[in-house]
Write a protein that holds these residues in place. Structure first.
Motif, PDB file in Angstrom:
ATOM      1  N   GLU A  58      24.982  32.755   7.013  1.00  0.00           N
ATOM      2  CA  GLU A  58      24.864  34.118   6.944  1.00  0.00           C
ATOM      3  C   GLU A  58      24.891  34.268   5.302  1.00  0.00           C
ATOM      4  OE1 GLU A  58      24.282  36.509   9.729  1.00  0.00           O
ATOM      5  OE2 GLU A  58      22.997  37.380   8.307  1.00  0.00           O
ATOM      6  N   ARG A  59      26.011  33.750   4.657  1.00  0.00           N
ATOM      7  CA  ARG A  59      26.509  34.243   3.405  1.00  0.00           C
ATOM      8  C   ARG A  59      25.577  33.231   2.503  1.00  0.00           C
ATOM      9  NH1 ARG A  59      29.500  31.997  -0.191  1.00  0.00           N
ATOM     10  NH2 ARG A  59      30.558  33.674  -1.719  1.00  0.00           N
ATOM     11  N   HIS A 110      22.602  32.315   2.951  1.00  0.00           N
ATOM     12  CA  HIS A 110      21.024  32.727   3.122  1.00  0.00           C
ATOM     13  C   HIS A 110      21.044  33.931   2.257  1.00  0.00           C
ATOM     14  CE1 HIS A 110      17.467  33.315   5.476  1.00  0.00           C
ATOM     15  NE2 HIS A 110      17.598  34.500   5.199  1.00  0.00           N
ATOM     16  N   HIS A 111      22.058  34.920   2.382  1.00  0.00           N
ATOM     17  CA  HIS A 111      21.744  35.938   1.575  1.00  0.00           C
ATOM     18  C   HIS A 111      21.700  35.966   0.060  1.00  0.00           C
ATOM     19  CE1 HIS A 111      22.562  40.388   0.804  1.00  0.00           C
ATOM     20  NE2 HIS A 111      23.372  39.800  -0.162  1.00  0.00           N
ATOM     21  N   VAL A 138      18.470  34.144  -1.157  1.00  0.00           N
ATOM     22  CA  VAL A 138      17.263  35.267  -1.224  1.00  0.00           C
ATOM     23  C   VAL A 138      17.550  36.088  -2.388  1.00  0.00           C
ATOM     24  CG1 VAL A 138      16.254  37.375  -0.158  1.00  0.00           C
ATOM     25  CG2 VAL A 138      16.718  35.415   1.132  1.00  0.00           C
ATOM     26  N   GLY A 139      18.620  36.349  -2.905  1.00  0.00           N
ATOM     27  CA  GLY A 139      18.786  37.268  -3.810  1.00  0.00           C
ATOM     28  C   GLY A 139      18.610  36.523  -5.128  1.00  0.00           C
ATOM     29  N   PRO A 173      15.489  29.867   1.067  1.00  0.00           N
ATOM     30  CA  PRO A 173      16.866  29.809   2.024  1.00  0.00           C
ATOM     31  C   PRO A 173      16.998  28.600   2.840  1.00  0.00           C
ATOM     32  CG  PRO A 173      15.676  31.759   2.169  1.00  0.00           C
ATOM     33  CD  PRO A 173      14.759  30.920   1.517  1.00  0.00           C
ATOM     34  N   MET A 233      18.423  36.504  11.898  1.00  0.00           N
ATOM     35  CA  MET A 233      18.541  35.279  11.111  1.00  0.00           C
ATOM     36  C   MET A 233      18.012  34.003  11.778  1.00  0.00           C
ATOM     37  SD  MET A 233      22.286  33.716   9.708  1.00  0.00           S
ATOM     38  CE  MET A 233      22.604  33.011  11.114  1.00  0.00           C
ATOM     39  N   THR A 260      28.695  29.897  -4.086  1.00  0.00           N
ATOM     40  CA  THR A 260      28.017  30.957  -4.800  1.00  0.00           C
ATOM     41  C   THR A 260      27.189  30.179  -6.120  1.00  0.00           C
ATOM     42  OG1 THR A 260      29.215  32.732  -3.895  1.00  0.00           O
ATOM     43  CG2 THR A 260      28.015  33.261  -5.857  1.00  0.00           C
TER      44      THR A 260
END
Lengths: 132, 132
Positions: free
Chosen positions: A84-85, A87-88, A91-92, A97, B1, B46
């Motif tokens: 989930e993390r 993927h987010h 996209v940003g 993704p 998702m 990240t």
């Protein structure tokens, strides 16, 4: 060096080489642009491989802690959170993704394999020391 | 998702959860250590996903240049250079070189697939716009 590229039979390839195109100005310009982009790609790869080194040092520590506590290598709740993390974040950042998920699958799979090797060695991370 | 973790039948899993271990101080300490390491792992992810976004923007540009010049998606001389280079960086960074090679194989394979899609679309990078 043991690693080598797997050449797919029938796959077309073009070696981008400035010598071969010196007599065509337009192609020479394209080659120069590709070379500049490749330098940036190499810089990104240097950063990513360095970060992967840190990531596997961290997951090696997690593997030791899990092995000593008797925890299994896998933790699906954690994996769902990571999916989930990332993927987010993808996209940003303007990344497909699917690429982020392939990356996650790759590193988590390899980390779990190493966790299992640490567990099989009774919690000894030395089993992963590929340079020993 | 849409993405989901593939659960291997028979694979053992342990959910690291502070609630379940509140009554065992030693296990609670291990869980706290794993949670701290996971935060660092998330920070690394990240950074890597953000860098992958940049990498695929660069390779998309290379794909457009190659398609318009009539170059094939693959360039084995370039791949040999990348294998050697990333192997060297991995060893220096303390990363298993096999991981670096798996990373390279993954990104180069995906970049070539996207180069082919750009070529098939007549050099239009819009074909890769997954957010359109």
């Amino acid at each position: 060096m043991s690693a080598s590229v797997t050449r797919n039979p029938g796959e077309h390839a073009t070696v981008i080489d400035s010598e071969q195109v010196a007599d065509d100005p337009e192609t020479a310009l394209t080659v120069a642009k590709i070379k500049a982009l490749r330098q940036s790609i190499d810089n990104v790869d240097t950063a990513i491989v360095s970060l992967l080194a840190e990531r596997f040092k961290y997951t090696s520590q997690v593997g030791v802690l899990k092995a000593r506590a008797g925890f299994a290598p896998a933790d699906y709740k954690r994996e769902d959170y990571q999916i989930e993390r990332l993927h987010h974040i993808a996209v940003g950042a303007g990344l497909d993704p699917d690429i982020a998920e392939m990356y996650r699958e790759f590193v988590v799979t390899e980390a779990k394999k190493r966790h299992q090797r640490i567990a099989d060695a009774g919690g000894d991370p030395g089993v992963l020391d590929v340079f020993a």
